[in-house]
Design an enzyme around this catalytic site. Sequence first.
Site, PDB file in Angstrom:
ATOM      1  N   GLU A   1      -3.984   7.530  -3.563  1.00 14.13           N
ATOM      2  CA  GLU A   1      -4.541   7.118  -4.865  1.00 14.13           C
ATOM      3  C   GLU A   1      -5.884   7.786  -5.103  1.00 14.13           C
ATOM      4  O   GLU A   1      -6.678   7.881  -4.161  1.00 14.13           O
ATOM      5  CB  GLU A   1      -4.719   5.597  -4.884  1.00 14.13           C
TER       6      GLU A   1
ATOM      7  N   HIS B   1      -1.929   0.666  -9.860  1.00 14.56           N
ATOM      8  CA  HIS B   1      -2.472  -0.351  -8.942  1.00 14.56           C
ATOM      9  C   HIS B   1      -3.047  -1.554  -9.708  1.00 14.56           C
ATOM     10  O   HIS B   1      -4.252  -1.787  -9.738  1.00 14.56           O
ATOM     11  CB  HIS B   1      -3.534   0.261  -8.016  1.00 14.56           C
TER      12      HIS B   1
ATOM     13  N   ARG C   1       0.864  -1.176   0.000  1.00 13.59           N
ATOM     14  CA  ARG C   1       0.000   0.000   0.000  1.00 13.59           C
ATOM     15  C   ARG C   1       0.898   1.223   0.000  1.00 13.59           C
ATOM     16  O   ARG C   1       1.967   1.221   0.624  1.00 13.59           O
ATOM     17  CB  ARG C   1      -0.900   0.021   1.250  1.00 13.59           C
TER      18      ARG C   1
HETATM   19  C1  GLV Z   1      -5.149  -5.054  -3.930  1.00 13.61           C
HETATM   20  O1  GLV Z   1      -4.367  -4.195  -3.695  1.00 13.61           O
HETATM   21  C2  GLV Z   1      -5.733  -5.893  -2.944  1.00 13.61           C
HETATM   22  O2  GLV Z   1      -5.578  -5.657  -1.726  1.00 13.61           O
HETATM   23  O3  GLV Z   1      -6.410  -6.854  -3.341  1.00 13.61           O
END
Ligand code: GLV
Length: 349
Positions: free
Chosen positions: A297, A315, A268
């Site tokens: 984000e 992402h 993250r």
């Molecule tokens: C993506 O980042 C997830 O947590 O699935």
Amino acid sequence: MYRERLQLKPGLLICAARAIFSQERGLNASLPKVVVTRRLPGVSLSGLSERVALAAPPPESPMPPEELLGLVPGAAGILCTLADRIDASLMDAAGPSLKVVSNFAVGVNNVDVAEATRRGIRVCNTPDVLTEATADLGFALLLAAARKFSEAERALRAGEFTGWDPWGFLGVPVYGGTLGIVGLGKIGGAVAARAGGFRMRVLYHNRRRLPPEQEKSLGAEYRGLDALLSESDFVVLCVPLAAESRGMIGRERLARMKRTAVLVNIARGEVVDEGALAEYLAEGRIFAAGLDVYEKEPEIHPSLLAAPSAVLLPHLGSATVETRERMGRFAAENLLAVLAGTEPPCPVN
Ligand code: GLV
């Protein structure tokens, strides 16, 4: 591409969703109300509508928080994405009817799990099905950043490829390097497995050290975080976002990394101080970074956008057709299981 493969157009999908929604709203008022915050791969709206009453057709783009707030009163379930904040005020708005929050993601940092637990609301996620896709992407970022893929491709597209250049876009070698994995869980373990093919030495840091037999099978040596950062040629962040990992890689930690090192973040964004990272990249105090996730984000720190040695992806960790479909099926199963009073396949609390 996914839409093309299914031969569906967004407009048609919205119409179909609206048709299901209005039909079900009229016919199945007794079914539990569910808010699905976005149209998602693998989540069959017609399948769901046999068992729940959808509060609204799931939109094509992220649902604005105020819209979600307006839809949740009386809902028994929310099927959401990592872009939706499910906090105490949203749970208040939903009221005591809310039984389950099913997240279309493995990370649940967007959900106040402690608060949900206190209220007896089940939280579920979609682990396992995305492990390999996310590890693939982490390794792709490692290679791309080490070998300057983005910078070199940008130059080529700008018409700057004037012939083979003995000095052009020189990277750092991946094969035989030392890989430091921060967060050796399922995804971290899958990254470690890929490193085997590159004959890399693997170090890891976890809050709790793994049992020796697990370290042996993963071929990974434990290190304190600071030692891992200073010994590694590649640092891949795979930790879940929690109080102890927020801001974990700040200025002082970046200073421990080698000038030739590459930092990859598939965890993250909030794990890394992006401003500090951008400075380190600009000053050449680390070699490169491969990032899939960002602090705010979808905003990206302007200095990161300006850093040629940063490979930046939007992402995409779990973004393969198969994986996203499996995540959707899993998220729907979690939701329906709780609503049916049975144990969901993947509970978080
Ligand atoms: C993506 O980042 C997830 O947590 O699935």
